[in-house]
Design a protein around this motif. Structure first.
Motif, PDB file in Angstrom:
ATOM      1  N   LEU A   1      -4.048  -8.391 -13.352  1.00  0.00           N
ATOM      2  CA  LEU A   1      -4.546  -7.410 -12.389  1.00  0.00           C
ATOM      3  C   LEU A   1      -3.773  -7.489 -11.068  1.00  0.00           C
ATOM      4  CD1 LEU A   1      -6.742  -5.291 -11.646  1.00  0.00           C
ATOM      5  CD2 LEU A   1      -8.138  -7.207 -10.857  1.00  0.00           C
ATOM      6  N   LEU A   2      -3.559  -8.696 -10.581  1.00  0.00           N
ATOM      7  CA  LEU A   2      -2.824  -8.857  -9.314  1.00  0.00           C
ATOM      8  C   LEU A   2      -1.373  -8.430  -9.465  1.00  0.00           C
ATOM      9  CD1 LEU A   2      -4.282 -12.184  -7.922  1.00  0.00           C
ATOM     10  CD2 LEU A   2      -4.842  -9.837  -7.282  1.00  0.00           C
ATOM     11  N   ASN A   3      -0.756  -8.686 -10.622  1.00  0.00           N
ATOM     12  CA  ASN A   3       0.608  -8.233 -10.851  1.00  0.00           C
ATOM     13  C   ASN A   3       0.670  -6.706 -10.820  1.00  0.00           C
ATOM     14  OD1 ASN A   3       3.355  -9.054 -11.368  1.00  0.00           O
ATOM     15  ND2 ASN A   3       3.103  -8.163 -13.408  1.00  0.00           N
TER      16      ASN A   3
ATOM     17  N   ARG B   1       0.460  -5.664  -7.254  1.00  0.00           N
ATOM     18  CA  ARG B   1       1.694  -6.007  -6.520  1.00  0.00           C
ATOM     19  C   ARG B   1       2.829  -5.052  -6.859  1.00  0.00           C
ATOM     20  NH1 ARG B   1       0.039 -12.130  -7.149  1.00  0.00           N
ATOM     21  NH2 ARG B   1      -0.899 -12.382  -5.078  1.00  0.00           N
ATOM     22  N   ILE B   2       2.815  -4.516  -8.059  1.00  0.00           N
ATOM     23  CA  ILE B   2       3.785  -3.465  -8.395  1.00  0.00           C
ATOM     24  C   ILE B   2       3.535  -2.264  -7.485  1.00  0.00           C
ATOM     25  CG2 ILE B   2       4.485  -1.812 -10.190  1.00  0.00           C
ATOM     26  CD1 ILE B   2       3.915  -4.115 -12.248  1.00  0.00           C
ATOM     27  N   HIS B   3       2.273  -1.940  -7.241  1.00  0.00           N
ATOM     28  CA  HIS B   3       1.953  -0.853  -6.307  1.00  0.00           C
ATOM     29  C   HIS B   3       2.422  -1.174  -4.889  1.00  0.00           C
ATOM     30  CE1 HIS B   3      -0.053   1.502  -9.246  1.00  0.00           C
ATOM     31  NE2 HIS B   3      -1.170   0.784  -9.316  1.00  0.00           N
ATOM     32  N   ILE B   4       2.318  -2.425  -4.468  1.00  0.00           N
ATOM     33  CA  ILE B   4       2.812  -2.818  -3.137  1.00  0.00           C
ATOM     34  C   ILE B   4       4.302  -2.487  -3.030  1.00  0.00           C
ATOM     35  CG2 ILE B   4       3.361  -4.804  -1.655  1.00  0.00           C
ATOM     36  CD1 ILE B   4       0.451  -4.229  -1.400  1.00  0.00           C
ATOM     37  N   CYS B   5       5.082  -2.814  -4.051  1.00  0.00           N
ATOM     38  CA  CYS B   5       6.519  -2.491  -4.046  1.00  0.00           C
ATOM     39  C   CYS B   5       6.751  -0.989  -3.985  1.00  0.00           C
ATOM     40  CB  CYS B   5       7.197  -3.073  -5.284  1.00  0.00           C
ATOM     41  SG  CYS B   5       7.347  -4.847  -5.248  1.00  0.00           S
ATOM     42  N   GLN B   6       5.983  -0.243  -4.742  1.00  0.00           N
ATOM     43  CA  GLN B   6       6.115   1.213  -4.746  1.00  0.00           C
ATOM     44  C   GLN B   6       5.811   1.793  -3.361  1.00  0.00           C
ATOM     45  OE1 GLN B   6       3.211   1.908  -7.774  1.00  0.00           O
ATOM     46  NE2 GLN B   6       4.682   1.827  -9.449  1.00  0.00           N
ATOM     47  N   VAL B   7       4.761   1.295  -2.746  1.00  0.00           N
ATOM     48  CA  VAL B   7       4.367   1.770  -1.412  1.00  0.00           C
ATOM     49  C   VAL B   7       5.485   1.509  -0.415  1.00  0.00           C
ATOM     50  CG1 VAL B   7       2.780   1.383   0.513  1.00  0.00           C
ATOM     51  CG2 VAL B   7       1.881   1.510  -1.800  1.00  0.00           C
ATOM     52  N   LEU B   8       6.065   0.318  -0.455  1.00  0.00           N
ATOM     53  CA  LEU B   8       7.144  -0.025   0.473  1.00  0.00           C
ATOM     54  C   LEU B   8       8.378   0.844   0.252  1.00  0.00           C
ATOM     55  CD1 LEU B   8       6.815  -3.904   0.581  1.00  0.00           C
ATOM     56  CD2 LEU B   8       6.416  -2.292   2.464  1.00  0.00           C
TER      57      LEU B   8
ATOM     58  N   SER C   1      -1.655   9.398 -16.191  1.00  0.00           N
ATOM     59  CA  SER C   1      -0.406  10.155 -16.219  1.00  0.00           C
ATOM     60  C   SER C   1       0.425   9.968 -14.957  1.00  0.00           C
ATOM     61  CB  SER C   1      -0.703  11.645 -16.407  1.00  0.00           C
ATOM     62  OG  SER C   1      -1.335  11.863 -17.648  1.00  0.00           O
ATOM     63  N   ILE C   2      -0.143   9.407 -13.920  1.00  0.00           N
ATOM     64  CA  ILE C   2       0.575   9.201 -12.656  1.00  0.00           C
ATOM     65  C   ILE C   2       1.722   8.218 -12.887  1.00  0.00           C
ATOM     66  CG2 ILE C   2       0.373   8.320 -10.297  1.00  0.00           C
ATOM     67  CD1 ILE C   2      -2.615   9.193 -10.427  1.00  0.00           C
TER      68      ILE C   2
ATOM     69  N   GLU D   1       4.085   2.938 -14.601  1.00  0.00           N
ATOM     70  CA  GLU D   1       4.952   1.770 -14.405  1.00  0.00           C
ATOM     71  C   GLU D   1       4.118   0.500 -14.297  1.00  0.00           C
ATOM     72  OE1 GLU D   1       8.128  -0.373 -11.401  1.00  0.00           O
ATOM     73  OE2 GLU D   1       7.045   1.404 -10.677  1.00  0.00           O
ATOM     74  N   ALA D   2       3.070   0.526 -13.484  1.00  0.00           N
ATOM     75  CA  ALA D   2       2.256  -0.673 -13.270  1.00  0.00           C
ATOM     76  C   ALA D   2       1.602  -1.143 -14.566  1.00  0.00           C
ATOM     77  CB  ALA D   2       1.213  -0.408 -12.194  1.00  0.00           C
ATOM     78  N   TYR D   3       1.050  -0.226 -15.352  1.00  0.00           N
ATOM     79  CA  TYR D   3       0.433  -0.608 -16.622  1.00  0.00           C
ATOM     80  C   TYR D   3       1.470  -1.105 -17.630  1.00  0.00           C
ATOM     81  CZ  TYR D   3      -4.298   0.850 -15.520  1.00  0.00           C
ATOM     82  OH  TYR D   3      -5.554   0.940 -14.967  1.00  0.00           O
ATOM     83  N   ALA D   4       2.650  -0.499 -17.638  1.00  0.00           N
ATOM     84  CA  ALA D   4       3.692  -0.898 -18.588  1.00  0.00           C
ATOM     85  C   ALA D   4       4.181  -2.322 -18.344  1.00  0.00           C
ATOM     86  CB  ALA D   4       4.863   0.078 -18.508  1.00  0.00           C
ATOM     87  N   HIS D   5       4.083  -2.798 -17.092  1.00  0.00           N
ATOM     88  CA  HIS D   5       4.670  -4.095 -16.746  1.00  0.00           C
ATOM     89  C   HIS D   5       3.673  -5.110 -16.193  1.00  0.00           C
ATOM     90  CE1 HIS D   5       8.612  -2.417 -17.506  1.00  0.00           C
ATOM     91  NE2 HIS D   5       8.256  -1.363 -16.777  1.00  0.00           N
ATOM     92  N   GLU D   6       2.397  -4.801 -16.193  1.00  0.00           N
ATOM     93  CA  GLU D   6       1.422  -5.701 -15.580  1.00  0.00           C
ATOM     94  C   GLU D   6       1.330  -7.060 -16.265  1.00  0.00           C
ATOM     95  OE1 GLU D   6      -2.284  -3.588 -15.682  1.00  0.00           O
ATOM     96  OE2 GLU D   6      -2.556  -3.908 -17.822  1.00  0.00           O
ATOM     97  N   LYS D   7       1.621  -7.152 -17.541  1.00  0.00           N
ATOM     98  CA  LYS D   7       1.545  -8.429 -18.259  1.00  0.00           C
ATOM     99  C   LYS D   7       2.794  -9.288 -18.058  1.00  0.00           C
ATOM    100  CE  LYS D   7      -1.489  -6.620 -21.804  1.00  0.00           C
ATOM    101  NZ  LYS D   7      -1.592  -6.197 -23.206  1.00  0.00           N
ATOM    102  N   ASP D   8       3.867  -8.682 -17.597  1.00  0.00           N
ATOM    103  CA  ASP D   8       5.138  -9.383 -17.385  1.00  0.00           C
ATOM    104  C   ASP D   8       5.165  -9.929 -15.952  1.00  0.00           C
ATOM    105  OD1 ASP D   8       7.726 -10.257 -17.089  1.00  0.00           O
ATOM    106  OD2 ASP D   8       8.662  -8.369 -17.709  1.00  0.00           O
TER     107      ASP D   8
END
Length: 117
Positions: free
Chosen positions: A42-44, A47-54, A85-86, A91-98
């Motif tokens: 969940l935190l990963n 954090r992907i969203h944090i990168c997107q926001v920046l 669909s967003i 992206e976040a769901y595709a990579h959250e486990k990595d």
């Protein structure tokens, strides 16, 4: 940037209409409970969203996110389908486990997850 984690059921419910365990409102990651704070997947994701926001300089990210949601909601008339669909969420769901994804993530990687109409 890893985000400032805040445990707050109120803000998580407020920003997600009670649907999410966590919500990112830069620079904060609001999590619903102490248990959610320990969820590395969940935190990963957040954090992907944090990168997107920046990458999009904060305000444009939220505008783009809202416009994509609105577009897909009008198309599908389904909140969950629109949300999934967003491009940012895809992206976040595709990579959250990595858990190593953020270390090698390319700039504007969400574009590769953009769903064409």
């Amino acid at each position: 940037m890893r985000g400032v984690i805040v445990v707050s059921k109120f803000w998580t419910n407020f920003f997600s209409a009670g649907r999410a365990l966590a919500v990112t409102i830069f620079p904060f990651i609001f999590v619903r409970s102490l248990e959610a704070r320990k969820d590395t997947r969940l935190l990963n994701h957040e954090r992907i969203h944090i990168c997107q926001v920046l990458e999009l300089c904060i305000v444009p990210f939220y505008l783009w996110y809202a416009l994509e949601f609105l577009f897909f909601y009008l198309r599908y008339r389904d909140v969950q389908k629109a949300y999934m669909s967003i491009s940012f969420e895809r992206e976040a769901y595709a990579h959250e486990k990595d858990l190593t994804y953020l270390a090698r993530r390319q700039y504007w990687a969400f574009v590769a997850h953009y769903r064409k109409p």
